[in-house]
Design a protein around this motif. Structure first.
Motif, PDB file in Angstrom:
ATOM      1  N   UNK A 179       4.277  -5.919   6.844  1.00  0.00           N
ATOM      2  CA  UNK A 179       3.934  -4.938   5.823  1.00  0.00           C
ATOM      3  C   UNK A 179       2.438  -5.007   5.510  1.00  0.00           C
ATOM      4  N   UNK A 180       1.976  -3.989   4.793  1.00  0.00           N
ATOM      5  CA  UNK A 180       0.598  -3.925   4.311  1.00  0.00           C
ATOM      6  C   UNK A 180       0.646  -3.886   2.786  1.00  0.00           C
ATOM      7  N   UNK A 181       0.006  -4.852   2.134  1.00  0.00           N
ATOM      8  CA  UNK A 181      -0.036  -4.887   0.667  1.00  0.00           C
ATOM      9  C   UNK A 181      -1.215  -4.056   0.199  1.00  0.00           C
ATOM     10  N   UNK A 182      -0.920  -2.989  -0.518  1.00  0.00           N
ATOM     11  CA  UNK A 182      -1.944  -2.049  -0.984  1.00  0.00           C
ATOM     12  C   UNK A 182      -1.903  -1.986  -2.516  1.00  0.00           C
ATOM     13  N   UNK A 183      -2.757  -2.672  -3.194  1.00  0.00           N
ATOM     14  CA  UNK A 183      -3.922  -3.399  -2.747  1.00  0.00           C
ATOM     15  C   UNK A 183      -4.123  -4.588  -3.683  1.00  0.00           C
ATOM     16  N   UNK A 184      -5.077  -5.470  -3.340  1.00  0.00           N
ATOM     17  CA  UNK A 184      -5.338  -6.667  -4.136  1.00  0.00           C
ATOM     18  C   UNK A 184      -6.801  -6.647  -4.574  1.00  0.00           C
ATOM     19  N   UNK A 185      -7.023  -6.758  -5.872  1.00  0.00           N
ATOM     20  CA  UNK A 185      -8.377  -6.792  -6.421  1.00  0.00           C
ATOM     21  C   UNK A 185      -8.647  -8.172  -7.009  1.00  0.00           C
ATOM     22  N   UNK A 186      -9.877  -8.413  -7.446  1.00  0.00           N
ATOM     23  CA  UNK A 186     -10.227  -9.699  -8.042  1.00  0.00           C
ATOM     24  C   UNK A 186      -9.363 -10.009  -9.251  1.00  0.00           C
ATOM     25  N   UNK A 187      -9.023  -8.981 -10.018  1.00  0.00           N
ATOM     26  CA  UNK A 187      -8.279  -9.205 -11.252  1.00  0.00           C
ATOM     27  C   UNK A 187      -6.802  -9.524 -11.013  1.00  0.00           C
ATOM     28  N   UNK A 188      -6.308  -9.254  -9.798  1.00  0.00           N
ATOM     29  CA  UNK A 188      -4.896  -9.520  -9.508  1.00  0.00           C
ATOM     30  C   UNK A 188      -4.699 -10.533  -8.389  1.00  0.00           C
ATOM     31  N   UNK A 246      -0.318  -8.028   6.025  1.00  0.00           N
ATOM     32  CA  UNK A 246      -1.721  -7.678   5.937  1.00  0.00           C
ATOM     33  C   UNK A 246      -1.996  -7.239   4.502  1.00  0.00           C
ATOM     34  N   UNK A 247      -3.267  -7.198   4.132  1.00  0.00           N
ATOM     35  CA  UNK A 247      -3.611  -6.828   2.762  1.00  0.00           C
ATOM     36  C   UNK A 247      -4.816  -5.899   2.744  1.00  0.00           C
ATOM     37  N   UNK A 248      -4.834  -5.030   1.742  1.00  0.00           N
ATOM     38  CA  UNK A 248      -6.028  -4.244   1.452  1.00  0.00           C
ATOM     39  C   UNK A 248      -6.700  -4.879   0.243  1.00  0.00           C
TER      40      UNK A 248
END
Length: 291
Positions: free
Chosen positions: A93-102, A116-118
């Motif tokens: 899968x593709x995780x949409x999306x990961x930011x600094x805050x999460x 995979x990750x965005x």
């Protein structure tokens, strides 16, 4: 180019209504149509999903996987819902999306489920102002991911595309600048963009020109993937390399060449004008194609 279909989204009328009613038929119809349109991934955007998000995402993943054999991009800000979807997803899968805050909550899901990750380049203080600030966010996300054993080839970065109508925070140029430097900052990482954001707030008949033109502009800097309207057939052709002369024209205009508009077709003139709007050479207005 890897294309991620954006059309299964809680904010849209047909898909959103079906999702809220747990009606599988319209969702599966859209999923099958996205596959037929040539999408490599199908994005499932359930929004924040604060109430029963885990059950909701599980149902959505199972519903789509019944009729589509493409990998899914799971899109929610609810980490519990995200993990529920990953548990039932078949394949990578593709995780949409990961930011600094999460990232503290969500980065561990990447190696746990071999996903995979965005990486969404949203800073702790909000929208980054320029390409340099995006680079700082990339470095922190990449370093933290690498520490968890996530290799660069599993990381896709989204610089955050913003609407061209929002003149005060126009991020067109910073996104292009960031794309040109990504491999120097994060070798082996990939890139993606929520392409339709560029045309949010513009009249419906104008949106395809902005979306397609910005896609071609990003392609100049090696865009790896894009989150797109699966049913814009011409955009898909552009991404698949089937309209090389149009791409060359866009890149020439980006390089400040001024082709004789009289020598171009009516459609080519529209794209040339759109490049000038997106680069700030011409001020955006709803009538830019008529000027």
């Amino acid at each position: 180019m890897i294309l991620i279909g954006e059309n299964i989204n809680i904010t849209t009328k047909i898909a959103g209504t079906a999702m809220k009613e747990r009606n599988p038929e319209p969702i599966q119809k859209i999923a099958k149509a996205e596959v037929e349109a040539g999408m490599d991934y199908l994005d499932i955007n359930i929004g924040p999903a604060r109430k029963n998000g885990d059950e909701f995402m599980t149902w959505m993943v199972n519903t789509v996987q019944e009729v589509a054999d493409k990998p899914l991009s799971l899109d929610t800000t609810n980490p519990v819902a995200m993990e529920a979807g990953l548990k039932v997803h078949e394949g990578k899968a593709l995780i949409n999306s990961i930011s600094l805050t999460r990232m503290e909550e969500e980065l561990p899901l990447v190696p746990k489920y071999n996903a995979d990750m965005i990486g969404l380049l949203w800073g702790r203080e909000g929208m980054p102002r320029d390409a340099a600030e995006r680079g700082v966010i990339v470095a922190e996300l990449m370093y933290t991911a690498n520490e968890m054993g996530i290799p660069n080839q599993n990381i896709w970065f989204d610089p955050i595309v913003t609407p061209v109508v929002n003149v005060d925070t126009n991020q067109v140029k910073p996104c292009l600048e960031f794309m040109s430097m990504l491999q120097d900052i994060a070798p082996g990482c990939r890139s993606t963009a929520g392409l339709s954001n560029i045309s949010n707030g513009t009249p419906t008949h104008l949106r395809p020109y902005l979306n397609r033109t910005y896609l071609m502009m990003l392609m100049k800097y090696g865009l790896y993937s894009a989150i797109v309207d699966a049913f814009d057939a011409e955009l898909v052709k552009i991404a698949r390399g089937e309209m090389p002369e149009l791409v060359k024209l866009v890149h020439r205009v980006m390089d400040r060449e001024k082709p004789d508009l009289a020598s171009l077709t009516e459609e080519e003139v529209k794209y040339a004008k759109t490049v000038r709007v997106l680069t700030g050479e011409i001020l955006y207005s709803h009538s830019w194609l008529e000027i």
